[in-house]
Scaffold this motif. Structure first.
Motif, PDB file in Angstrom:
ATOM      1  N   LYS A  75      -8.820   2.483   1.574  1.00 46.36           N
ATOM      2  CA  LYS A  75      -8.486   1.920   2.890  1.00 46.36           C
ATOM      3  C   LYS A  75      -9.406   2.510   3.945  1.00 46.36           C
ATOM      4  O   LYS A  75      -9.927   3.614   3.772  1.00 46.36           O
ATOM      5  CB  LYS A  75      -7.030   2.223   3.240  1.00 46.36           C
ATOM      6  CG  LYS A  75      -6.700   3.707   3.370  1.00 46.36           C
ATOM      7  CD  LYS A  75      -5.236   3.900   3.711  1.00 46.36           C
ATOM      8  CE  LYS A  75      -4.906   5.329   4.092  1.00 46.36           C
ATOM      9  NZ  LYS A  75      -4.919   6.272   2.964  1.00 46.36           N
ATOM     10  N   LEU A  76      -9.591   1.785   5.028  1.00 41.57           N
ATOM     11  CA  LEU A  76     -10.336   2.312   6.162  1.00 41.57           C
ATOM     12  C   LEU A  76      -9.613   2.074   7.486  1.00 41.57           C
ATOM     13  O   LEU A  76      -9.568   2.945   8.330  1.00 41.57           O
ATOM     14  CB  LEU A  76     -11.743   1.682   6.231  1.00 41.57           C
ATOM     15  CG  LEU A  76     -12.800   2.336   5.332  1.00 41.57           C
ATOM     16  CD1 LEU A  76     -14.076   1.513   5.311  1.00 41.57           C
ATOM     17  CD2 LEU A  76     -13.098   3.760   5.783  1.00 41.57           C
ATOM     18  N   CYS A  77      -9.036   0.899   7.662  1.00 43.29           N
ATOM     19  CA  CYS A  77      -8.405   0.619   8.956  1.00 43.29           C
ATOM     20  C   CYS A  77      -6.954   1.084   9.009  1.00 43.29           C
ATOM     21  O   CYS A  77      -6.363   1.159  10.074  1.00 43.29           O
ATOM     22  CB  CYS A  77      -8.506  -0.858   9.313  1.00 43.29           C
ATOM     23  SG  CYS A  77      -7.482  -1.978   8.325  1.00 43.29           S
ATOM     24  N   ALA A  78      -6.366   1.402   7.859  1.00 48.42           N
ATOM     25  CA  ALA A  78      -4.972   1.855   7.839  1.00 48.42           C
ATOM     26  C   ALA A  78      -4.918   3.374   7.946  1.00 48.42           C
ATOM     27  O   ALA A  78      -5.790   4.071   7.446  1.00 48.42           O
ATOM     28  CB  ALA A  78      -4.291   1.410   6.545  1.00 48.42           C
ATOM     29  N   CYS A 104      -2.071  -3.395   2.823  1.00 49.40           N
ATOM     30  CA  CYS A 104      -1.473  -2.685   3.960  1.00 49.40           C
ATOM     31  C   CYS A 104      -0.604  -3.599   4.815  1.00 49.40           C
ATOM     32  O   CYS A 104       0.280  -3.118   5.533  1.00 49.40           O
ATOM     33  CB  CYS A 104      -2.559  -2.034   4.811  1.00 49.40           C
ATOM     34  SG  CYS A 104      -3.685  -3.199   5.582  1.00 49.40           S
ATOM     35  N   MET A 138       0.833  -1.216   0.000  1.00 50.15           N
ATOM     36  CA  MET A 138       0.000   0.000   0.000  1.00 50.15           C
ATOM     37  C   MET A 138       0.859   1.254   0.000  1.00 50.15           C
ATOM     38  O   MET A 138       0.628   2.198  -0.759  1.00 50.15           O
ATOM     39  CB  MET A 138      -0.910   0.010   1.227  1.00 50.15           C
ATOM     40  CG  MET A 138      -1.685   1.316   1.387  1.00 50.15           C
ATOM     41  SD  MET A 138      -2.726   1.327   2.843  1.00 50.15           S
ATOM     42  CE  MET A 138      -4.141   0.440   2.225  1.00 50.15           C
ATOM     43  N   GLY A 191      -4.920  -4.618   9.032  1.00 50.20           N
ATOM     44  CA  GLY A 191      -5.463  -5.574   8.064  1.00 50.20           C
ATOM     45  C   GLY A 191      -6.857  -6.067   8.369  1.00 50.20           C
ATOM     46  O   GLY A 191      -7.188  -7.211   8.060  1.00 50.20           O
ATOM     47  N   SER A 192      -7.710  -5.215   8.948  1.00 53.94           N
ATOM     48  CA  SER A 192      -9.043  -5.711   9.328  1.00 53.94           C
ATOM     49  C   SER A 192     -10.161  -5.333   8.371  1.00 53.94           C
ATOM     50  O   SER A 192     -11.148  -6.042   8.276  1.00 53.94           O
ATOM     51  CB  SER A 192      -9.407  -5.216  10.734  1.00 53.94           C
ATOM     52  OG  SER A 192      -9.609  -3.826  10.725  1.00 53.94           O
ATOM     53  N   CYS A 193     -10.047  -4.228   7.643  1.00 58.52           N
ATOM     54  CA  CYS A 193     -11.221  -3.760   6.880  1.00 58.52           C
ATOM     55  C   CYS A 193     -11.360  -4.455   5.532  1.00 58.52           C
ATOM     56  O   CYS A 193     -12.444  -4.482   4.958  1.00 58.52           O
ATOM     57  CB  CYS A 193     -11.183  -2.250   6.707  1.00 58.52           C
ATOM     58  SG  CYS A 193     -10.053  -1.643   5.432  1.00 58.52           S
ATOM     59  N   ARG A 194     -10.280  -4.970   5.001  1.00 59.55           N
ATOM     60  CA  ARG A 194     -10.245  -5.706   3.722  1.00 59.55           C
ATOM     61  C   ARG A 194     -10.643  -4.854   2.514  1.00 59.55           C
ATOM     62  O   ARG A 194     -11.034  -5.381   1.480  1.00 59.55           O
ATOM     63  CB  ARG A 194     -11.124  -6.974   3.754  1.00 59.55           C
ATOM     64  CG  ARG A 194     -10.952  -7.828   4.970  1.00 59.55           C
ATOM     65  CD  ARG A 194      -9.528  -8.070   5.343  1.00 59.55           C
ATOM     66  NE  ARG A 194      -8.784  -8.980   4.464  1.00 59.55           N
ATOM     67  CZ  ARG A 194      -7.515  -9.302   4.649  1.00 59.55           C
ATOM     68  NH1 ARG A 194      -6.827  -8.772   5.646  1.00 59.55           N
ATOM     69  NH2 ARG A 194      -6.915 -10.119   3.823  1.00 59.55           N
ATOM     70  N   LEU A 195     -10.542  -3.554   2.653  1.00 53.98           N
ATOM     71  CA  LEU A 195     -10.878  -2.685   1.522  1.00 53.98           C
ATOM     72  C   LEU A 195      -9.678  -2.502   0.590  1.00 53.98           C
ATOM     73  O   LEU A 195      -9.837  -2.130  -0.563  1.00 53.98           O
ATOM     74  CB  LEU A 195     -11.314  -1.314   2.067  1.00 53.98           C
ATOM     75  CG  LEU A 195     -12.233  -0.490   1.189  1.00 53.98           C
ATOM     76  CD1 LEU A 195     -13.535  -1.214   0.934  1.00 53.98           C
ATOM     77  CD2 LEU A 195     -12.502   0.866   1.826  1.00 53.98           C
ATOM     78  N   CYS A 196      -8.500  -2.796   1.089  1.00 60.21           N
ATOM     79  CA  CYS A 196      -7.275  -2.479   0.346  1.00 60.21           C
ATOM     80  C   CYS A 196      -6.733  -3.687  -0.419  1.00 60.21           C
ATOM     81  O   CYS A 196      -5.559  -3.705  -0.778  1.00 60.21           O
ATOM     82  CB  CYS A 196      -6.217  -1.958   1.301  1.00 60.21           C
ATOM     83  SG  CYS A 196      -5.560  -3.231   2.384  1.00 60.21           S
ATOM     84  N   ALA A 198      -4.396  -8.243   1.588  1.00 56.75           N
ATOM     85  CA  ALA A 198      -4.508  -6.832   1.992  1.00 56.75           C
ATOM     86  C   ALA A 198      -3.178  -6.153   1.708  1.00 56.75           C
ATOM     87  O   ALA A 198      -2.123  -6.606   2.168  1.00 56.75           O
ATOM     88  CB  ALA A 198      -4.857  -6.736   3.472  1.00 56.75           C
TER      89      ALA A 198
HETATM   90 FE1  FES Z   1      -7.895  -2.122   6.043  1.00 52.66          FE
HETATM   91 FE2  FES Z   1      -5.774  -2.748   4.569  1.00 52.66          FE
HETATM   92  S1  FES Z   1      -6.620  -0.796   4.920  1.00 52.66           S
HETATM   93  S2  FES Z   1      -7.164  -4.099   5.504  1.00 52.66           S
END
Ligand code: FES
Length: 260
Positions: free
Chosen positions: A41-44, A71, A29, A52-57, A69
């Motif tokens: 991204k959301l959790c980064a 990130c 990332m 590595g929790s949101c899985r958007l990346c 992921a």
């Molecule tokens: Fe959330 Fe990578 S930004 S899993």
């Protein structure tokens, strides 16, 4: 995005057709960002360890199964990464759809309207519709829906004098929990429960911020990508038009105070 790796040996990889040279150990990332390619991204965030929790990346990497992921995936020499393939775009829209299906759609009256990463990411991934009908969620009292009490609904915590905590808007990205630990070193917050039942908790018998170890430094509020943690001044005065960064003598975090 995790801690930037700056000291490793140079690694050359290809991201979306661009050759990128970055230090060994850097995340995919961050390497993409160095090349001017923003991955949703959301959790980064820049000042927190990757989670590595949101899985958007998620991205595709040639020769690897699945969609890791970006990130939490370190770069490797010769890696060929695709950040915008139809497959990852579809996954991101699906992930976002699930987030929005469990989020109150009160954007127009929300204090974070126009300054909300969830809103931004919904646009960035091209989400236009949510297929899931209202059902179990964290944002309605069941009385509103005309039924029994909703066991998932937790009312807003207004106990802290400076900010509010509204679990109904939480996406459990854990950025507040990690900011409390990594930025402030206080460990006042935790994630309680598992799966769909998981939520941010102050971990005290009263389960409110006032009786927790919270020192009101504001690191969690700054880290929140939605209006879950919201400064009371913003709620009362509206979205600020400028921000001032100052460091108070109290904790040295460097809180960003916003004012109109
Ligand atoms: Fe959330 Fe990578 S930004 S899993």
């Amino acid at each position: 995005m995790g801690t930037p790796a700056r000291d490793g040996a140079p690694v050359v990889l290809t991201i979306d057709g661009f050759e990128v040279t970055v230090p060994e150990g850097m995340s995919v990332m961050r390497a993409a960002a160095e090349a001017g390619l923003d991955i949703p991204k959301l959790c980064a965030s820049d000042n927190l360890e990757a989670f590595g929790s949101c899985r958007l990346c998620v991205v595709e990497i040639e020769g690897r199964r699945g969609t890791p992921a970006s990130c939490t995936t370190p770069v490797a020499a010769g890696m060929v990464v695709r950040t915008q393939s139809p497959k990852v775009q579809k996954i991101r829209r699906g992930v976002m759809e699930l987030y929005i299906s469990d989020h109150p759609l009160d954007c127009l009256t929300c204090a974070a309207n126009g300054d909300c990463e969830l809103q931004d990411m919904a646009g960035a991934v091209g989400l236009r519709d949510v297929r899931y009908a209202p059902g179990d969620n964290h944002f309605e009292t069941r009385a509103e829906a005309g039924g029994e009490a909703n066991p998932l609904y937790v009312p807003k915590d207004d106990s802290n004098p400076y900010f509010t905590y509204d679990p109904a808007k939480c996406i459990v990205c854990s950025r507040c929990v990690r900011a409390c630990e990594e930025v402030q070193g206080t460990f006042a917050l935790t994630i309680q429960g598992r799966g769909f039942d998981s939520r941010v908790s102050a971990g005290t018998p009263a389960d409110d911020f006032l009786t927790s170890d919270c020192v009101s430094c504001g690191a969690c509020v700054q880290a929140c990508p939605t209006a879950t943690l919201q400064e009371k001044s913003v709620i009362e005065l509206g979205t600020p038009t400028r921000s001032v960064v100052t460091t108070c003598a109290y904790c040295g975090v460097g809180c960003s105070f916003k004012a109109e």
